[in-house]
Design a protein around this motif. Structure first.
Motif, short mmCIF file in Angstrom:
data_model
loop_
_atom_site.label_atom_id
_atom_site.label_comp_id
_atom_site.label_asym_id
_atom_site.label_seq_id
_atom_site.Cartn_x
_atom_site.Cartn_y
_atom_site.Cartn_z
N MET A 1 31.87 34.24 46.87
CA MET A 1 31.05 33.26 46.66
C MET A 1 31.62 32.01 46.32
SD MET A 1 27.60 32.86 46.46
CE MET A 1 26.53 34.19 46.48
N PRO A 2 31.12 30.63 46.96
CA PRO A 2 31.91 29.61 46.84
C PRO A 2 31.35 28.98 45.23
CG PRO A 2 30.54 29.82 48.83
CD PRO A 2 30.46 30.88 48.15
N GLU A 3 32.16 28.27 44.80
CA GLU A 3 31.88 27.80 43.50
C GLU A 3 30.85 26.53 43.31
OE1 GLU A 3 36.12 26.14 43.17
OE2 GLU A 3 36.40 28.31 43.76
N SER A 4 29.96 26.43 42.53
CA SER A 4 29.05 25.32 42.65
C SER A 4 29.84 23.98 42.07
CB SER A 4 27.68 25.82 41.68
OG SER A 4 28.36 25.94 40.47
N GLU A 5 30.72 24.03 41.43
CA GLU A 5 31.49 22.70 41.23
C GLU A 5 32.09 22.03 42.28
OE1 GLU A 5 32.06 21.10 37.88
OE2 GLU A 5 30.17 22.37 37.47
N PRO A 6 31.86 20.92 42.64
CA PRO A 6 32.47 20.01 43.58
C PRO A 6 33.76 19.74 43.33
CG PRO A 6 30.75 18.68 42.55
CD PRO A 6 30.81 19.91 41.61
N TRP A 7 34.67 19.78 44.66
CA TRP A 7 35.97 19.54 44.58
C TRP A 7 36.37 18.82 45.78
CZ3 TRP A 7 37.67 21.75 49.06
CH2 TRP A 7 36.97 22.83 49.39
N GLU A 8 37.51 18.12 45.44
CA GLU A 8 38.06 17.24 46.84
C GLU A 8 39.46 17.28 46.84
OE1 GLU A 8 38.27 12.80 47.48
OE2 GLU A 8 36.53 13.31 47.08
N TYR A 9 40.22 17.61 48.11
CA TYR A 9 41.64 17.12 48.28
C TYR A 9 41.84 16.25 49.33
CZ TYR A 9 41.75 21.90 46.45
OH TYR A 9 41.71 23.15 45.65
N SER A 10 43.02 15.41 49.26
CA SER A 10 43.33 14.50 50.07
C SER A 10 44.86 14.92 50.36
CB SER A 10 43.32 13.26 49.54
OG SER A 10 42.04 12.55 49.21
N LEU A 11 45.17 14.83 51.92
CA LEU A 11 46.51 15.06 52.11
C LEU A 11 46.89 13.92 52.89
CD1 LEU A 11 49.15 17.02 52.69
CD2 LEU A 11 47.71 17.96 54.63
N HIS A 12 47.98 13.09 52.52
CA HIS A 12 48.49 11.87 53.20
C HIS A 12 49.41 12.53 54.20
CE1 HIS A 12 46.16 9.23 50.38
NE2 HIS A 12 46.52 9.99 49.63
N ILE A 13 49.24 11.88 55.28
CA ILE A 13 50.26 12.33 56.64
C ILE A 13 50.92 11.32 57.41
CG2 ILE A 13 48.76 14.72 56.71
CD1 ILE A 13 47.45 13.28 59.08
N PRO A 14 52.06 11.38 57.79
CA PRO A 14 52.65 10.61 58.34
C PRO A 14 52.27 10.67 60.04
CG PRO A 14 54.09 12.50 58.35
CD PRO A 14 52.91 12.75 57.75
N ASN A 15 52.36 9.62 60.76
CA ASN A 15 52.23 9.44 62.21
C ASN A 15 53.00 10.40 62.89
OD1 ASN A 15 52.07 8.23 64.87
ND2 ASN A 15 50.07 7.57 64.06
N ASP A 16 52.69 11.67 62.79
CA ASP A 16 53.47 12.58 63.58
C ASP A 16 52.62 13.89 64.10
OD1 ASP A 16 55.05 14.84 64.04
OD2 ASP A 16 56.55 14.24 62.52
N PRO A 17 52.74 14.24 65.35
CA PRO A 17 51.90 15.28 65.77
C PRO A 17 52.10 16.78 64.98
CG PRO A 17 53.04 14.24 67.62
CD PRO A 17 53.81 13.71 66.32
N ARG A 18 53.05 16.84 64.38
CA ARG A 18 53.15 17.92 63.58
C ARG A 18 52.35 18.11 62.48
NH1 ARG A 18 59.70 17.56 63.56
NH2 ARG A 18 59.00 15.53 62.97
N ALA A 19 51.75 17.03 62.11
CA ALA A 19 51.06 16.60 60.83
C ALA A 19 49.47 17.48 61.02
CB ALA A 19 50.64 15.25 60.61
N VAL A 20 49.29 17.67 62.66
CA VAL A 20 47.99 18.44 62.59
C VAL A 20 48.23 19.80 62.29
CG1 VAL A 20 46.46 19.25 64.74
CG2 VAL A 20 47.70 17.06 64.81
N THR A 21 49.33 20.37 62.40
CA THR A 21 49.51 21.76 62.26
C THR A 21 49.41 22.14 60.74
OG1 THR A 21 50.38 22.35 64.13
CG2 THR A 21 50.77 23.90 62.42
N VAL A 22 50.07 20.83 59.91
CA VAL A 22 50.36 21.26 58.48
C VAL A 22 48.94 20.93 57.92
CG1 VAL A 22 50.98 19.75 56.53
CG2 VAL A 22 52.48 20.16 58.47
N CYS A 23 47.83 20.16 58.46
CA CYS A 23 46.70 20.08 58.03
C CYS A 23 45.79 21.17 58.28
CB CYS A 23 45.96 18.54 58.68
SG CYS A 23 46.53 17.14 58.08
N ARG A 24 45.84 21.58 59.32
CA ARG A 24 45.08 23.13 59.67
C ARG A 24 45.50 24.14 58.81
NH1 ARG A 24 43.82 24.04 65.98
NH2 ARG A 24 43.19 26.02 65.10
#
Length: 135
Positions: A1-24
């Motif tokens: 069951m998802p929590e009711s408290e809001p949350w947020e994540y940020s991931l800063h990525i370099p300009n590199d196509p491998r970043a897509v896989t890291v983000c996924r």
């Protein structure tokens, strides 16, 4: 069951196509740990489109932002290009296209999407986002 408290994540990525896989993979882990496993496949697809657009079409840094609040998951990608994204074409027109499907897929799969100009760490750019309801 998802929590009711809001949350947020940020991931800063370099300009590199491998970043897509890291983000996924990072997004999959975040959603699994927060009990939102039903959203993982669609969210991964949408995040990959947003991040690959940011990496392929700009020369600067980028960032993935994931936020959950009031039953809605917002996935967004910031990039250093302030120009608006090209409007999505209908998916039917893109069956044989090599590229250009990203925003059309986002429009088709997300409940809501949009973009806005946004500066980050002194860099002008834009933030392209989409939302998925957890219900």
């Amino acid at each position: 069951m998802p929590e009711s408290e809001p949350w947020e994540y940020s991931l800063h990525i370099p300009n590199d196509p491998r970043a897509v896989t890291v983000c996924r993979r990072t997004l999959r882990l975040i959603l699994t740990l927060h009990g939102l496993i039903t959203l993982v496949d669609t969210a991964e697809l949408l995040a990959a489109e947003l991040v690959s657009n940011a990496v392929l079409h700009t020369k600067g840094p980028a960032a993935l932002r994931v936020r959950y609040s009031a039953g809605v998951l917002r996935i967004g990608a910031w990039d250093a290009d302030p120009e608006p994204p090209e409007p999505p074409k209908p998916l039917a027109h893109l069956a044989e296209a090599e590229d250009g499907r990203g925003l059309a897929l986002i429009r088709a799969c997300a409940d809501l999407w949009g973009w806005q100009p946004q500066s980050r760490n002194g860099n002008r750019g834009k933030y392209v986002w989409c939302e998925l309801a957890a219900a």
